[in-house]
Design an enzyme around this catalytic site. Structure first.
Site, PDB file in Angstrom:
ATOM      1  N   PHE A   1     -21.720  -8.979  20.258  1.00 19.71           N
ATOM      2  CA  PHE A   1     -22.336  -9.338  21.540  1.00 19.71           C
ATOM      3  C   PHE A   1     -21.924 -10.744  21.963  1.00 19.71           C
ATOM      4  O   PHE A   1     -22.111 -11.703  21.208  1.00 19.71           O
ATOM      5  CB  PHE A   1     -23.851  -9.257  21.364  1.00 19.71           C
ATOM      6  CG  PHE A   1     -24.667  -9.501  22.589  1.00 19.71           C
ATOM      7  CD1 PHE A   1     -24.708  -8.584  23.620  1.00 19.71           C
ATOM      8  CD2 PHE A   1     -25.450 -10.650  22.702  1.00 19.71           C
ATOM      9  CE1 PHE A   1     -25.490  -8.792  24.748  1.00 19.71           C
ATOM     10  CE2 PHE A   1     -26.243 -10.873  23.815  1.00 19.71           C
ATOM     11  CZ  PHE A   1     -26.262  -9.942  24.845  1.00 19.71           C
TER      12      PHE A   1
ATOM     13  N   SER B   1     -22.190  -7.454  13.892  1.00 23.38           N
ATOM     14  CA  SER B   1     -23.303  -7.733  14.791  1.00 23.38           C
ATOM     15  C   SER B   1     -23.552  -6.536  15.714  1.00 23.38           C
ATOM     16  O   SER B   1     -23.753  -5.423  15.228  1.00 23.38           O
ATOM     17  CB  SER B   1     -23.020  -9.022  15.566  1.00 23.38           C
ATOM     18  OG  SER B   1     -24.150  -9.458  16.271  1.00 23.38           O
TER      19      SER B   1
ATOM     20  N   ASP C   1     -28.500 -15.979   8.071  1.00 23.79           N
ATOM     21  CA  ASP C   1     -27.963 -15.563   9.365  1.00 23.79           C
ATOM     22  C   ASP C   1     -28.904 -16.086  10.438  1.00 23.79           C
ATOM     23  O   ASP C   1     -30.093 -15.789  10.431  1.00 23.79           O
ATOM     24  CB  ASP C   1     -27.887 -14.023   9.402  1.00 23.79           C
ATOM     25  CG  ASP C   1     -27.213 -13.484  10.661  1.00 23.79           C
ATOM     26  OD1 ASP C   1     -27.319 -14.112  11.724  1.00 23.79           O
ATOM     27  OD2 ASP C   1     -26.588 -12.408  10.570  1.00 23.79           O
TER      28      ASP C   1
ATOM     29  N   HIS D   1     -23.637 -15.812  10.329  1.00 24.47           N
ATOM     30  CA  HIS D   1     -23.576 -14.544  11.064  1.00 24.47           C
ATOM     31  C   HIS D   1     -22.150 -14.013  11.245  1.00 24.47           C
ATOM     32  O   HIS D   1     -21.882 -12.835  11.011  1.00 24.47           O
ATOM     33  CB  HIS D   1     -24.247 -14.703  12.433  1.00 24.47           C
ATOM     34  CG  HIS D   1     -24.284 -13.439  13.214  1.00 24.47           C
ATOM     35  ND1 HIS D   1     -24.984 -12.323  12.798  1.00 24.47           N
ATOM     36  CD2 HIS D   1     -23.676 -13.087  14.392  1.00 24.47           C
ATOM     37  CE1 HIS D   1     -24.831 -11.342  13.684  1.00 24.47           C
ATOM     38  NE2 HIS D   1     -24.039 -11.779  14.647  1.00 24.47           N
TER      39      HIS D   1
END
Length: 251
Positions: free
Chosen positions: A28, A96, A193, A223
């Site tokens: 994203f 993700s 994260d 992350h």
């Protein structure tokens, strides 16, 4: 309708190789740049690889503001069909929201032979509250959550709030259908994260119906683990995963 230029290093990545295809999805607000090391490593082993640039990504936040989860799904499904035309076996990999989309593909297409979500998102309470709490069109960037100094993710410098609503719908859809995942799954999760709660990995692990499932903990990455200290581990373990299950399905 506005036309947006694609950033350098944000283009769709494609490599034509053997009859085993790897479908890769970036995250994203991110770009294919975050997945390029994996794509190149997989291609070096002879696999056919595609990492589509998701709609609204790799251009401008204004472009992303007008894209929805259905546009992102269409982008990744087009990648799947590109591989389907060339390959006998397909694996799905994603980081993700890309991990969320990899799960979606595994829920939707029964011929997916294995799925590797990395810090995949199906539940981010803090982010899901944002659209109702702010009147702003954009919030701060969420990219480049990387422990390794000097490494930057190519991602937007601001996040469209409207797109967060679309992400929430995607996560809810995928979470509701997790029992539709029956293929082998290897989940990578960073113990620290700052974007997606690591507890997402356990939620996915518990809800999928895969007979073969495993969680690999990343102890030295944040992350964007594909650009972080554990990059080599991710590549090594994922290549082992492909080899194991491609052979198993061919035997």
């Amino acid at each position: 309708m506005a036309v947006y230029d694609v950033m350098d290093n944000a283009e769709t990545i494609q490599f034509e190789g053997n009859k085993v295809g790897i479908l890769i999805s970036h995250g994203f607000t991110g770009t294919t740049q975050s997945m390029k090391p994996l794509a190149e490593a997989y291609a070096k082993e002879g696999y056919t690889v595609i990492c589509p640039r998701l709609a609204g990504h790799g251009t401008s936040p204004e472009d992303m503001e007008n894209s929805t989860e259905q546009d992102w799904i269409q982008s990744i499904e087009e990648g799947y069909h590109w591989l389907k035309d060339r390959c006998e076996i397909i694996f799905a990999v994603g980081l993700s929201m890309g991990g969320t989309l990899a799960l979606y593909i595994s829920e939707t297409f029964e011929d997916i032979k294995g799925v590797i979500p990395m810090n995949a998102a199906i539940e981010i309470p803090e982010m899901e509250r944002l659209p109702s709490e702010t009147e702003d069109r954009y919030i701060d960037a969420i990219g480049s959550d990387i422990k390794k100094e000097g490494v930057e993710e190519l991602a937007y410098q601001k996040t469209p709030v409207q797109a967060i609503t679309a992400l929430s719908r995607l996560m809810e859809n995928v979470k509701r259908r997790l029992n539709g995942v029956h293929c082998p799954i290897m989940l990578f999760v960073s113990d620290e994260d700052h974007v997606v709660p690591p507890s997402n990995a356990e939620l996915i692990f518990d809800k999928v119906f895969s007979e073969h499932k495993e969680i690999v903990h990343l102890e030295n990455s944040y992350h964007v683990a594909t650009l972080d200290y554990d990059q080599d581990l991710i590549i090594e373990r994922s290549l082992e995963f492909f080899q194991m299950y491609a052979q198993a399905k061919n035997s």
